[in-house]
Design an enzyme around this catalytic site. Structure first.
Site, PDB file in Angstrom:
ATOM      1  N   CYS A   1      37.000  38.974  40.016  1.00 58.07           N
ATOM      2  CA  CYS A   1      38.031  38.771  39.022  1.00 58.07           C
ATOM      3  C   CYS A   1      37.431  38.251  37.630  1.00 58.07           C
ATOM      4  CB  CYS A   1      39.161  37.806  39.469  1.00 58.07           C
ATOM      5  SG  CYS A   1      39.026  36.081  39.298  1.00 58.07           S
ATOM      6  N   GLU A   2      38.084  38.638  36.452  1.00 59.04           N
ATOM      7  CA  GLU A   2      37.242  38.404  35.279  1.00 59.04           C
ATOM      8  C   GLU A   2      37.568  37.023  34.899  1.00 59.04           C
ATOM      9  OE1 GLU A   2      38.130  41.494  32.920  1.00 59.04           O
ATOM     10  OE2 GLU A   2      40.149  40.774  32.139  1.00 59.04           O
ATOM     11  N   HIS A   3      38.686  36.347  35.433  1.00 59.77           N
ATOM     12  CA  HIS A   3      39.105  35.118  34.984  1.00 59.77           C
ATOM     13  C   HIS A   3      38.363  34.035  35.683  1.00 59.77           C
ATOM     14  CE1 HIS A   3      43.101  37.480  34.306  1.00 59.77           C
ATOM     15  NE2 HIS A   3      42.506  37.255  33.265  1.00 59.77           N
ATOM     16  N   HIS A   4      37.895  34.099  36.900  1.00 60.20           N
ATOM     17  CA  HIS A   4      37.362  33.128  37.666  1.00 60.20           C
ATOM     18  C   HIS A   4      35.803  33.639  38.117  1.00 60.20           C
ATOM     19  CE1 HIS A   4      41.615  32.366  38.011  1.00 60.20           C
ATOM     20  NE2 HIS A   4      41.306  31.078  37.624  1.00 60.20           N
TER      21      HIS A   4
ATOM     22  N   GLN B   1      42.850  43.448  38.748  1.00 57.89           N
ATOM     23  CA  GLN B   1      43.323  44.627  39.617  1.00 57.89           C
ATOM     24  C   GLN B   1      44.005  45.618  39.120  1.00 57.89           C
ATOM     25  OE1 GLN B   1      44.812  43.114  43.530  1.00 57.89           O
ATOM     26  NE2 GLN B   1      45.775  45.026  43.847  1.00 57.89           N
TER      27      GLN B   1
ATOM     28  N   HIS C   1      43.010  37.556  46.631  1.00 58.85           N
ATOM     29  CA  HIS C   1      42.186  36.953  45.497  1.00 58.85           C
ATOM     30  C   HIS C   1      41.755  35.804  45.777  1.00 58.85           C
ATOM     31  CE1 HIS C   1      43.345  40.129  42.181  1.00 58.85           C
ATOM     32  NE2 HIS C   1      43.879  40.620  43.290  1.00 58.85           N
TER      33      HIS C   1
ATOM     34  N   CYS D   1      40.279  33.401  44.108  1.00 60.82           N
ATOM     35  CA  CYS D   1      40.550  32.616  43.038  1.00 60.82           C
ATOM     36  C   CYS D   1      42.053  31.879  43.456  1.00 60.82           C
ATOM     37  CB  CYS D   1      40.519  33.038  41.690  1.00 60.82           C
ATOM     38  SG  CYS D   1      41.837  34.334  41.407  1.00 60.82           S
TER      39      CYS D   1
HETATM   40 ZN   LIG Z   1      40.889  34.924  39.309  1.00 57.33          ZN
END
Ligand SMILES: [Zn+2]
Length: 207
Positions: free
Chosen positions: A91-94, A132, A160, A162
């Site tokens: 995931c690009e956020h975490h 996703q 996920h 995260c």
């Molecule tokens: Zn994430």
């Protein structure tokens, strides 16, 4: 459809800046209060850099090369479905993994692709920093552009980490996304045939 299992290394590693990646990991180890010189961590920056080169190899995947020769012109116009394609993404956020299964279907309009190439297309988009929803759409768009079929459908089910590791409610950790083009969007019966097919015998996601 054809045997082409000799190209398993088609996206083994990304072209990344190893030196810069290693220096960043060393900084991160220091930033969390650890000692980058202690034995267990000494080679960690190098290992992590190599790992990211592998996990993010989708950026340097050469689609033309791995698809080469696997496009066929054929008068077949029934649904082609590849179910339960295992994938791992970040995931690009975490930058934590999300992983699960993709189901891909299309209805040809004179052109088909070797079945073994579909998981490679999924991998090409999974092995990047992703969300996703975008990954699902990219897989569908890529097949649309490549084959110009009557329709494409992609459903992705994923867990996920995260969400799972960070104490968010666990039921938020699982997500299903879909992208429907052409006949799958326009025709309810076609869409239902696809959805029933992927529901049948498909085990619930468990990790
Ligand atoms: Zn994430």
């Amino acid at each position: 459809m054809e045997s082409d299992d000799n190209d398993n290394n088609y996206i083994a590693t990304a072209r990344i800046d190893f030196e810069s990646a290693q220096a960043s990991i060393t900084e991160l180890i220091k930033a969390v209060g650890e000692d980058p010189e202690r034995e267990g961590l000494k080679r960690t920056p190098e290992r992590v850099a190599r790992m990211y080169a592998e996990l993010l190899s989708g950026y340097s995947a050469d689609a033309e090369k791995f698809i080469n020769g696997a496009i066929f012109h054929i008068s077949y116009d029934e649904m082609v479905l590849v179910r339960d394609i295992e994938f791992y993404s970040l995931c690009e956020h975490h930058m934590l993994p999300f992983l699960g299964r993709a189901h891909v279907a299309y209805i040809p309009a004179g052109t088909v692709i070797g079945l073994s190439k579909i998981p490679r297309i999924v991998d090409m988009f999974a092995r990047r920093l992703q969300v996703q929803e975008r990954m699902t759409r990219q897989i569908a768009d890529f097949i649309s552009d490549l084959l110009k079929p009557q329709g494409v459908a992609v459903v992705v089910e994923a867990m996920h980490l995260c969400a799972m590791m960070r104490g968010v409610k666990k039921h938020d950790a699982r997500m299903t996304t879909s992208a429907m083009h052409g006949a799958f969007r326009a025709n309810l019966a076609t869409r239902n045939e696809f959805l029933e097919n992927i529901a049948r015998g498909s085990k619930p996601l468990q990790f």
